[in-house]
Design a protein around this motif. Structure first.
Motif: not given
Length: 506
Positions: A272-300
């Motif tokens: 649990v939380g592996e997705d948060v960890d990956l994002g934060w490690r990637t950001i810590a290395r200087g990469w940007r992470m974008r959240y783009e709500p103009s498009v969607a993925a529908a989750h069950e």
């Protein structure tokens, strides 16, 4: 452990390229960014509010609240605005990156029906890898994958989502990868739009809005609650994902990633939380992470009560592992010293509480006004920033009382009338503020019940993880001066930067 992790163990992930933004790159100022002094000053950004003074040359590059890169100066200014969270790309107007080939990686354990539905929503001819994470009936998964022309990776044992994604990532030979869970359905323009974000050479990850999949099961009261207030739905506004910001994390239920930015991939020790960890490690290395709500993925979403409640609690159990890996990012609340003092004064509920809180806020507004320097109406701006910080602090306090600290709150309510008043105000204000975010297709009584059950489950998970890890770190707020998170101002001749003392986490 997956072959990908074994192959990459000990390697140092690269940092983002210093290449400039390409010609034609478009962006628009964030909705919270304030244009002041006839366009000479921009105020906003996240997670720390900054005052940006534009040179005459920089002002000519902005057209109202938009900017399109045409030359080197425009690229420098655009990069600065993106890095500070003052502006966001206009995704549909971005050029495609030169290398936009992509591979889909889908971890799955059983769920052949959901897998078939997802594969049917992916464009025909796409490169797709299905990773079977030790299904009970692997033949059904294999049949669905073969019917859609997907490559199949069979794992001998159950590794969990992190390990399954890493096993698929090891097979990827394209510069970009899409991780997508089997209980997702993609819109046809979701991935093509997200790919455009990678025209920015510093973007390592881009995630869409996760919405609820409409079905017969979602028509119930829990399904309707999830349709509007899912834990995975991060709202309708674009954001630079960064700890402590308006959007501090994004789910990898659907995410596009630059393979070179992902390093060792997901931490397979985390279920649990592996997705948060990956994002934060990637950001810590200087990469940007974008959240783009103009498009969607529908989750069950889960709609059966026991399954739903258990999943909410599981989300909470990720707090302790994340606190070990990212101690500066997991605090349930972050207060500036002045806002912490204001909150404590109001929680005391004495005759002096409101006057003391007002005095603290007034002094803070004056201090901010002095730091803003020579701008129009500095005191008014300082007061507005202080008010926003105070409201944010009270909202965080309410979340602590009703979500993260609810066992302590419940115990205090048994012996203290002030605790009961504070808890009641926090619970009511929370529901009122949530309704103001947008329409809710659920009556107030059932919505309130779902909201409190959501908090109860998540908070229980946090407490369980803290007790199991023998650490209170996931439960303790952090007192932090905004100056502690300031970054060095740009040396560009197009822009000069000065920072205010108001943090979004205040």
């Amino acid at each position: 452990m997956s072959s990908y992790t074994q192959a990459r163990r000990g390697t140092v992930p690269p940092r983002p390229s210093d290449a400039p933004l390409p010609t034609g790159f478009s962006l628009v100022l964030d909705r919270h960014t304030v244009v002041m002094d006839g366009g000479r000053v921009l105020l906003g950004g996240a997670p720390v509010t900054r005052l940006l003074r534009l040179t005459p040359r920089a002002r000519t590059l902005l057209s109202g609240r938009t900017l399109q890169v045409h030359d080197a100066a425009g690229a420098v200014l655009a990069d600065r605005l993106l890095e500070l969270g003052l502006a966001h790309p206009v995704a549909r107007e971005l050029p495609l990156p030169a290398e936009h080939e992509v591979t889909y990686v889908i971890p799955v354990r059983d769920r052949p029906r959901q897998l078939d539905r997802l594969l049917g929503s992916i464009a025909p001819g796409s490169d797709v890898i299905v990773v079977d994470d030790a299904s009970v009936e692997p033949e059904a998964v294999a049949e669905v994958a073969a019917r859609h022309g997907a490559r199949l990776v069979l794992l001998p044992g159950n590794l969990g989502p992190a390990g399954a994604r890493n096993a698929g990532l090891a097979k990827v030979r394209t510069p970009l990868v899409v991780f997508v869970d089997s209980d997702i359905v993609l819109d046809e323009d979701t991935v093509p739009t997200l790919l455009r974000h990678f025209a920015d050479p510093r973007v390592g990850l881009a995630a869409p809005r996760i919405t609820g999949l409409h079905s017969r099961e979602s028509a119930g009261w829990l399904g309707r609650y999830e349709q509007t207030r899912s834990s995975l739905d991060l709202g309708a506004h674009p954001a630079l994902v960064r700890p402590g910001s308006f959007v501090s994390w994004a789910s990898t239920a659907c995410v596009v990633g630059r393979v070179e930015a992902l390093g060792d991939g997901f931490d397979e020790r985390m279920r649990v939380g592996e997705d948060v960890d990956l994002g934060w490690r990637t950001i810590a290395r200087g990469w940007r992470m974008r959240y783009e709500p103009s498009v969607a993925a529908a989750h069950e979403h889960r709609t059966e009560f026991v399954d739903w409640f258990r999943r909410k609690a599981e989300y909470g159990t990720g707090a302790q592992p994340l606190s070990e890996r990212h101690p500066q990012s997991v605090a349930p609340a972050v207060f500036a010293p002045w806002s912490a003092a204001t909150v404590l004064a109001l929680l005391a509920q004495r005759r002096w509480s409101v006057p003391v809180a007002a005095t603290i806020s007034g002094v803070t507004a004056v201090r901010i006004a002095r730091k803003l320097g020579e701008i129009e109406q500095p005191l008014r701006t300082g007061a507005r920033l202080t008010a926003h910080g105070a409201v944010g602090s009270l909202a965080q306090t309410g979340a602590l009382l009703t979500r993260h600290w609810w066992p302590v709150t419940a115990a205090a309510c048994l012996v203290s009338r002030r605790a009961r008043r504070a808890a009641a105000v926090a619970a009511v204000a929370d529901v009122v503020l949530e309704h103001r975010r947008g329409p809710v297709d659920l009556d107030p009584i059932r919505y309130t019940a779902a909201r409190r059950l959501d908090d109860l489950a998540y908070g229980a998970g946090v407490w369980w993880s803290a007790l199991r890890g023998r650490s209170l770190a996931p439960l303790l707020p952090r007192i932090q001066s905004p100056s502690a998170t300031r970054r060095k101002p740009s040396s560009s001749s197009s822009v000069r930067s000065a920072e205010s003392s108001c943090s979004h986490s205040s």
